[in-house]
Motif scaffolding. Structure first.
Motif, PDB file in Angstrom:
ATOM      1  N   TYR A  67       0.890  -1.107  -0.132  1.00 37.68           N
ATOM      2  CA  TYR A  67       0.200  -0.061   0.125  1.00 37.68           C
ATOM      3  C   TYR A  67       0.881   1.218   0.055  1.00 37.68           C
ATOM      4  CZ  TYR A  67      -3.587  -3.363   1.125  1.00 37.68           C
ATOM      5  OH  TYR A  67      -4.513  -4.353   1.143  1.00 37.68           O
ATOM      6  N   ASN A  68       2.063   1.315  -0.591  1.00 37.87           N
ATOM      7  CA  ASN A  68       2.825   2.359  -0.630  1.00 37.87           C
ATOM      8  C   ASN A  68       2.264   3.529  -1.705  1.00 37.87           C
ATOM      9  OD1 ASN A  68       4.639   1.294   1.149  1.00 37.87           O
ATOM     10  ND2 ASN A  68       5.878   0.069  -0.667  1.00 37.87           N
ATOM     11  N   SER A  69       2.791   4.881  -1.237  1.00 38.31           N
ATOM     12  CA  SER A  69       2.331   5.829  -2.328  1.00 38.31           C
ATOM     13  C   SER A  69       2.939   5.543  -3.600  1.00 38.31           C
ATOM     14  CB  SER A  69       2.779   7.118  -1.695  1.00 38.31           C
ATOM     15  OG  SER A  69       4.290   7.053  -1.432  1.00 38.31           O
ATOM     16  N   ARG A  70       2.038   6.163  -4.488  1.00 36.91           N
ATOM     17  CA  ARG A  70       2.237   6.202  -6.065  1.00 36.91           C
ATOM     18  C   ARG A  70       2.867   7.231  -6.454  1.00 36.91           C
ATOM     19  NH1 ARG A  70       2.839   1.275  -6.592  1.00 36.91           N
ATOM     20  NH2 ARG A  70       2.386   1.399  -8.829  1.00 36.91           N
ATOM     21  N   GLY A  71       3.389   7.292  -7.830  1.00 33.79           N
ATOM     22  CA  GLY A  71       3.663   8.263  -8.675  1.00 33.79           C
ATOM     23  C   GLY A  71       4.997   9.052  -8.470  1.00 33.79           C
ATOM     24  N   ARG A  72       5.942   8.055  -8.007  1.00 29.01           N
ATOM     25  CA  ARG A  72       7.293   8.511  -7.509  1.00 29.01           C
ATOM     26  C   ARG A  72       8.047   8.664  -8.757  1.00 29.01           C
ATOM     27  NH1 ARG A  72       7.598  10.240  -2.533  1.00 29.01           N
ATOM     28  NH2 ARG A  72       6.114   9.293  -1.022  1.00 29.01           N
ATOM     29  N   SER A  73       8.152   7.522  -9.659  1.00 28.52           N
ATOM     30  CA  SER A  73       8.694   7.404 -11.008  1.00 28.52           C
ATOM     31  C   SER A  73       7.990   8.462 -12.015  1.00 28.52           C
ATOM     32  CB  SER A  73       9.121   6.269 -11.402  1.00 28.52           C
ATOM     33  OG  SER A  73       7.747   5.663 -11.861  1.00 28.52           O
ATOM     34  N   GLU A  74       8.713   8.867 -13.003  1.00 32.71           N
ATOM     35  CA  GLU A  74       8.109   9.507 -13.941  1.00 32.71           C
ATOM     36  C   GLU A  74       7.154   8.769 -14.908  1.00 32.71           C
ATOM     37  OE1 GLU A  74      11.115  11.510 -16.609  1.00 32.71           O
ATOM     38  OE2 GLU A  74       9.270  12.099 -17.900  1.00 32.71           O
ATOM     39  N   ALA A  75       7.423   7.564 -14.919  1.00 31.64           N
ATOM     40  CA  ALA A  75       6.369   6.509 -15.722  1.00 31.64           C
ATOM     41  C   ALA A  75       5.233   6.539 -15.069  1.00 31.64           C
ATOM     42  CB  ALA A  75       6.957   5.255 -15.975  1.00 31.64           C
ATOM     43  N   GLU A  76       5.319   6.141 -13.310  1.00 33.28           N
ATOM     44  CA  GLU A  76       4.321   5.915 -12.581  1.00 33.28           C
ATOM     45  C   GLU A  76       3.371   7.161 -12.829  1.00 33.28           C
ATOM     46  OE1 GLU A  76       5.273   3.222  -9.282  1.00 33.28           O
ATOM     47  OE2 GLU A  76       4.374   4.920  -8.313  1.00 33.28           O
ATOM     48  N   ALA A  77       4.070   8.461 -12.351  1.00 33.65           N
ATOM     49  CA  ALA A  77       3.391   9.920 -12.382  1.00 33.65           C
ATOM     50  C   ALA A  77       2.596  10.054 -13.749  1.00 33.65           C
ATOM     51  CB  ALA A  77       4.398  10.965 -12.290  1.00 33.65           C
ATOM     52  N   LYS A  78       3.197   9.836 -14.968  1.00 33.06           N
ATOM     53  CA  LYS A  78       2.606   9.935 -16.165  1.00 33.06           C
ATOM     54  C   LYS A  78       1.174   8.985 -16.211  1.00 33.06           C
ATOM     55  CE  LYS A  78       5.740  11.644 -19.594  1.00 33.06           C
ATOM     56  NZ  LYS A  78       7.048  11.011 -20.340  1.00 33.06           N
TER      57      LYS A  78
END
Ligand code: KIV
Length: 289
Positions: free
Chosen positions: A174-185
């Motif tokens: 259940y870790n936070s998301r959007g930390r890598s560029e790919a995940e953020a996009k």
């Protein structure tokens, strides 16, 4: 006017009978976001029972019968085992206990992913059996066709992106998301796909703040943050988390009460009274006339 009523549990009728009050509607809530600006943020909390709904109703715009009830009510390890029968039973209780807020019921894992038709069969069952105003489902681009199918057939939908708890077995936690560029996009693309498919709102869960803000700006529908950003168009929390019912809560939870401590204290005093034979007392016993 107070919107808190007693529920007569033998008839499921509110007592006193409430003055007719129009519930908030999904189109009415959706209109709060105009040209990218939401002057009055959407207030949303989870509710699973009639009494909880009664207490929250006056303060909320949306009550979410979340599949988090799996962990919160049933003590399950995740939301994966939650069934459509559970959601229908709790959804009906929350609709019975509320008069003002629009009620949205979560589609549980396995009830919508197979095909748009499967999703329609289960979502329409939830609307018929509970009286709810719409459903929520998890997933972004992969669910866009299904969202379009439901909305075009009369079922309002909230999407859910970022940390999607039903996908815990794929995400690995259940870790936070959007930390890598790919995940953020991907998070922003998922929100846009749901918006274009006709979702009236998208829950953005456990996402680093700049990406939650970027997603909010990228869509015309409402965004509802939970571990997102105060810049989202509204906020949701699991009610038991914000009431302090659990020792461990995610970082994004603000505790507004310490209910676990209150319950523990009340149970301890009751137990002491029973053991000391000081309960029941004269006020709680029937005496001959
Ligand atoms: O199941 C749930 O309660 C949810 C909220 C946390 C958004 O999906």
């Amino acid at each position: 006017m107070s919107t808190t009523f007693q529920l007569d549990t033998s008839t499921s009728r509110a007592n006193p009978t409430p003055a007719p009050m129009k519930r908030m509607t999904i189109p009415g809530l959706r209109k709060r976001k105009q040209d990218g600006v939401t002057a009055e943020p959407i207030v949303m909390l989870t509710a699973y029972t009639a009494r909880q709904a009664q207490l929250l109703d006056a303060h909320c715009d949306l009550l979410l019968v979340g599949d988090s009830l799996g962990q919160v009510i049933y003590g399950l390890p995740s939301s994966v085992p939650v069934t459509i029968d559970m959601m229908a039973a709790h959804g009906a209780a929350v609709v019975r206990g509320s008069y003002r807020s629009a009620v949205v019921v979560d589609m549980p894992f396995g009830a919508y992913e197979q095909s748009p038709r499967q999703a329609f069969a289960n979502a329409s069952r939830l609307l018929k059996e509970t009286g709810c105003a719409g459903v929520k489902l998890e997933g972004g681009e992969a669910m866009a066709e299904t969202v379009h199918f439901l909305v075009n057939r009369g079922i309002p939908v909230i999407g859910h992106v970022g940390l999607t708890p039903q996908a815990v077995n794929v995400l690995g936690g259940y870790n936070s998301r959007g930390r890598s560029e790919a995940e953020a996009k991907k998070i922003v693309a998922d929100a846009v796909a749901l918006d274009q498919a006709g979702a009236f709102a998208v829950v953005i869960e456990g996402v680093v703040e700049p990406i939650a803000i970027a997603a909010t700006r990228a869509v015309s529908c409402l965004t509802i943050g939970i571990g997102g950003s105060a810049q989202c168009d509204g906020q949701v929390l699991v009610t038991e988390d914000m009431l302090g019912m659990f020792e461990r809560v995610p970082r994004f939870v603000k505790r507004y009460a310490e209910m676990a401590v209150t319950i523990d204290d009340a149970a301890a005093r009751y137990a002491a009274d029973v053991r000391a034979r000081t309960f029941p007392g004269i006020d709680q016993t029937y005496q001959p006339k």
